[in-house]
Design a protein around this motif. Structure first.
Motif, short mmCIF file in Angstrom:
data_model
loop_
_atom_site.label_atom_id
_atom_site.label_comp_id
_atom_site.label_asym_id
_atom_site.label_seq_id
_atom_site.Cartn_x
_atom_site.Cartn_y
_atom_site.Cartn_z
N THR A 70 -11.74 -12.05 7.96
CA THR A 70 -11.49 -13.35 6.80
C THR A 70 -12.06 -13.06 5.72
N ARG A 71 -13.26 -12.51 5.85
CA ARG A 71 -13.80 -12.29 4.47
C ARG A 71 -13.02 -11.36 3.71
N ALA A 72 -12.49 -10.02 4.49
CA ALA A 72 -11.60 -9.19 3.84
C ALA A 72 -10.54 -9.58 3.17
N LEU A 73 -9.90 -10.78 4.03
CA LEU A 73 -8.58 -11.31 3.65
C LEU A 73 -8.82 -12.03 2.39
N VAL A 74 -9.94 -12.72 2.14
CA VAL A 74 -10.39 -13.24 0.86
C VAL A 74 -10.33 -12.45 -0.22
N ASN A 75 -11.18 -11.30 0.09
CA ASN A 75 -11.28 -10.56 -1.08
C ASN A 75 -9.90 -9.57 -1.44
N SER A 76 -9.28 -9.35 -0.59
CA SER A 76 -7.88 -8.54 -0.81
C SER A 76 -7.20 -9.64 -1.64
N ILE A 77 -6.98 -11.00 -1.27
CA ILE A 77 -6.18 -11.87 -2.04
C ILE A 77 -6.62 -12.22 -3.49
N GLY A 78 -7.87 -12.15 -3.38
CA GLY A 78 -8.48 -12.56 -4.97
C GLY A 78 -8.23 -11.51 -5.71
N ILE A 79 -8.79 -10.22 -5.16
CA ILE A 79 -8.57 -9.01 -6.06
C ILE A 79 -7.41 -8.76 -6.34
N ALA A 80 -6.19 -8.85 -5.53
CA ALA A 80 -4.96 -8.36 -5.90
C ALA A 80 -4.28 -9.31 -7.00
N ILE A 81 -4.56 -10.80 -6.78
CA ILE A 81 -4.06 -11.48 -7.81
C ILE A 81 -4.61 -11.26 -9.11
N ILE A 82 -5.92 -11.26 -9.20
CA ILE A 82 -6.57 -11.29 -10.42
C ILE A 82 -6.02 -9.86 -11.06
N ALA A 83 -6.22 -8.95 -10.31
CA ALA A 83 -5.74 -7.59 -10.98
C ALA A 83 -4.25 -7.69 -11.47
N THR A 84 -3.37 -8.34 -10.60
CA THR A 84 -1.87 -8.34 -10.94
C THR A 84 -1.67 -9.26 -12.35
N ALA A 85 -2.49 -10.31 -12.25
CA ALA A 85 -2.22 -11.19 -13.33
C ALA A 85 -2.67 -10.32 -14.80
N ILE A 86 -3.62 -9.90 -14.82
CA ILE A 86 -4.14 -8.91 -16.00
C ILE A 86 -3.19 -7.88 -16.19
N ALA A 87 -2.83 -7.21 -15.27
CA ALA A 87 -2.11 -6.12 -15.60
C ALA A 87 -0.72 -6.51 -16.03
N VAL A 88 -0.24 -7.52 -15.47
CA VAL A 88 1.24 -8.01 -16.05
C VAL A 88 1.26 -8.58 -17.54
N VAL A 89 0.00 -9.30 -17.78
CA VAL A 89 0.25 -9.75 -19.17
C VAL A 89 -0.16 -8.55 -20.16
N PHE A 90 -1.09 -7.62 -19.93
CA PHE A 90 -1.08 -6.54 -20.64
C PHE A 90 0.26 -5.71 -20.82
N GLY A 91 0.58 -5.62 -19.54
CA GLY A 91 1.93 -4.78 -19.38
C GLY A 91 3.04 -5.40 -20.10
N THR A 92 3.37 -6.72 -20.06
CA THR A 92 4.42 -7.48 -20.83
C THR A 92 4.20 -7.30 -22.23
N MET A 93 2.92 -7.30 -22.93
CA MET A 93 2.55 -7.07 -24.27
C MET A 93 3.29 -5.58 -24.68
N ALA A 94 2.69 -4.68 -23.88
CA ALA A 94 3.17 -3.22 -24.11
C ALA A 94 4.51 -3.00 -23.90
N ALA A 95 5.25 -3.62 -23.06
CA ALA A 95 6.67 -3.25 -22.95
C ALA A 95 7.54 -3.82 -23.72
N TYR A 96 6.75 -5.05 -24.09
CA TYR A 96 7.54 -5.73 -25.46
C TYR A 96 7.66 -4.95 -26.81
N ALA A 97 6.47 -4.18 -26.85
CA ALA A 97 6.42 -3.38 -28.14
C ALA A 97 7.36 -2.37 -27.97
N ILE A 98 7.29 -1.66 -26.62
CA ILE A 98 8.20 -0.55 -26.59
C ILE A 98 9.45 -0.78 -26.39
#
Lengths: 281, 312
Positions: A70-98
């Protein structure tokens, strides 16, 4: 075989049908076998029956009763969501520029980000281990989020710029002509057009983070930040004499469900994202 | 954009036309600003550690022997190339990558040709076929190990039993490499299929119809029209697949734990670092992997950019 639909004879149709059945069985049998195992009780686990003789939720109860999973499940969900959010925001900015702006060195940049996506992760594991230990990031959420963002970003930039290139940017101009402020033009015209691409990218990035094993096993040491794939590989059953197959099957079903759901709901978009990112460029 | 501007201004009546102003250009920094966070991030997290690896690869550094740390020159590289374990791991990596990529490309091509035909339930079949690609890789490796290969309750021996064979082989210990390859092929075939399917569906229909009318056999159509068109997609699938499978760690770690002669380079590096604590040697091996990947990636980039040009 050339893939043109012509007038098919009945024999041909039956042939295709058979071929398809074989193919689907090849892809699906292992998956169904896991589902079947996960519902078998420990007594009947080794009976080799395709359909469980007695259905039980024992395996599911087992994995959810320990904090290991259960703890691993919480970790997985939390880590994946945070990483996805940040990567998509930065990625959108960069892709927009490109996609949108012309500047020297643009192609080089796309090339570099692709190169990073292909950068062998294993050669970063040892230095990251050292660096994270000295910074106190080892075995913490940020310690995994950082490398995930790095490897997710090129994927995000690549997929997003493929999507953004398809957006008719003249619409933005037209909206401004009609008196929209730049903010309104973006919010009302461009954002709705870009949303599907961003969304698809987010799903792909999430799957990437969710699936990672190498970083997760190298940069964590305790339950505190271990993710599901790692916890899964540590499953040994409740005693050392018990084979973990039942628990593994149950856990595999649990962690694969979110991804299967994503794909069932958003199949067309994901396939478009995978292929446009990979093929159209 | 400039053209669009002049056209639209031209349409306005002369009366309310604003005095001609030089077209507002974004200042240089503004065009690049959106790129910066991503770029800075990528550089910090990948390039700094890589520089660290490069430095450590020239050092004598075993974490169990902190006093013995020092400059080692190219000793680590010499060790990597002379150590028989490491050398065999290079061979394993090549064998593993080549066989997985080739087999899954062939199977993927077959499936893509199948799915390119219209038939009832095509969408369903496609979804089902993608399933193996979506199972979490570690879970899929564990499944193959515990659920399919297991000599007692594995599916394979279950089927053998059901068919009336007495043999109950222990698949992993009798054919370890094949076991790893088979599980990876199962996982990667859908990826190849997706790329090749995209290729098939972007193929123009008219030439094929023309060829048919001129009496070409289905095989000739495939050989002279479909295949040349697919070639670049095959190359792309092969290269992308190679890049990921060269790095594969999950399957080797889970199915054989690198034993029985299946340790590939990533697994070897992991072991040198975490079990032998030879940081210097692990780093040298890491640098070699990077060099190898750059070679593959250069080819990949060439293929991708040729596709880019065609799309335009």
């Amino acid at each position: 075989m050339a893939g043109i639909g012509g007038a098919d004879t009945t024999g041909k149709k039956v042939g295709w049908g058979l071929l398809n059945t074989v193919v689907v069985i090849y892809a699906l049998i292992p998956v169904l076998w896991i589902v079947s195992l996960s519902f078998k009780s420990s007594k009947t686990l080794a009976d080799g029956n395709f359909i469980p003789r007695e259905w039980s939720l024992e395996n599911y109860q087992n994995i959810f009763s320990t904090s290991e999973f259960t703890r691993a499940l919480v970790n997985s969900i939390g880590i994946a969501i945070i990483a996805t959010a940040i990567a998509v925001v930065f990625g959108t900015m960069a892709a927009y520029a490109i996609a949108r702006l012309d500047f020297p060195g643009k192609n080089l940049l796309v090339g570099v980000s692709l190169l990073i996506a292909m950068f062998p992760q294993v050669s970063l594991v040892s230095p990251l281990f050292e660096i994270e230990r000295s910074l106190g990031l080892f075995d913490t959420w940020p310690g995994l989020i950082l490398p995930y963002i790095t490897f997710a970003l090129p994927l995000a930039i690549y997929t997003l710029s493929a999507f953004f290139r398809e957006i008719p940017w003249e619409l933005e101009k037209a909206a401004k002509m009609d008196g929209a402020t730049p903010g309104q033009a973006f919010r009302r015209v461009i954002a709705p057009l870009a949303a599907p691409g961003v969304f698809t990218t987010a799903i792909l990035v999430f799957i990437f983070c969710w699936n990672d094993f190498l970083f997760a096993i190298s940069l964590t040491s305790t339950e505190q930040s271990r993710t599901v794939p790692v916890a899964l590989s540590f499953f040994t059953g409740s005693s050392q004499f018990e084979d973990p197959a039942g628990s593994i099957a149950a856990a595999a079903v649990v962690i694969t469900i979110p991804i299967i759901l994503f794909v069932l709901f958003f199949q067309r978009r994901i396939v478009a994202g995978l292929t446009s990112g990979a093929v159209k460029g | 954009m400039a053209v669009l501007d002049s056209i639209s201004t031209g349409k306005r009546s002369v009366a309310d036309r604003p005095p001609p102003v030089p077209r507002k250009r974004y200042p240089k920094w503004a065009t690049r600003a959106p790129l910066l966070p991503a770029l800075i991030f990528l550089i910090i997290v990948t390039q700094l550690p890589f520089v660290a690896t490069l430095v450590i690869s020239f050092m004598k550094w075993n974490s169990l022997d902190p006093a013995g740390r020092g400059f080692a020159g190219i000793d680590n590289y010499v060790n990597v190339f002379t150590d028989p374990d490491l050398r065999s791991s290079v061979v394993n990596t090549i064998v593993l990558t080549a066989s997985v990529v080739l087999i899954s490309l062939l199977l993927g091509l077959g499936l893509a040709l199948l799915l390119d035909k219209k038939f009832a339930g095509r969408g369903f079949v496609r979804t089902m076929l993608i399933a193996p690609f979506l199972v979490v890789p570690v879970a899929s490796a564990l499944i193959w190990k515990h659920v399919l290969y297991n000599p007692e309750y594995g599916l394979f021996n279950g089927v053998l039993n059901w068919l009336g064979f007495d043999a109950q082989p222990d698949w992993i210990s009798t054919m370890p490499m094949t076991a790893v390859v088979a599980s990876l092929v199962w996982q990667w075939t859908p990826f190849m299929m997706l790329i090749l399917l995209a290729g098939l569906q972007s193929k123009p229909v008219e030439p094929v119809e023309a060829a048919r009318i001129d009496g070409a056999s289905p095989f000739q159509v495939f050989r002279y029209l479909t295949f040349p068109h697919l070639r670049q997609y095959l190359e792309l699938g092969g290269l992308l697949g190679s890049i990921y499978i060269v790095q594969n760690f999950d399957a080797v770690f889970t199915i054989t734990s690198g034993g029985l002669g299946t340790a590939n380079l990533p697994y070897m590096i992991y072991q040198t670092f975490y079990q032998a604590h030879e940081y210097g040697e692990a780093s040298a091996a890491g640098v070699i992997v990077v060099a190898g990947s750059i070679v593959i990636a250069t080819f990949a980039l060439r293929v991708v950019s040729s596709l880019f040009k065609e799309a335009k």
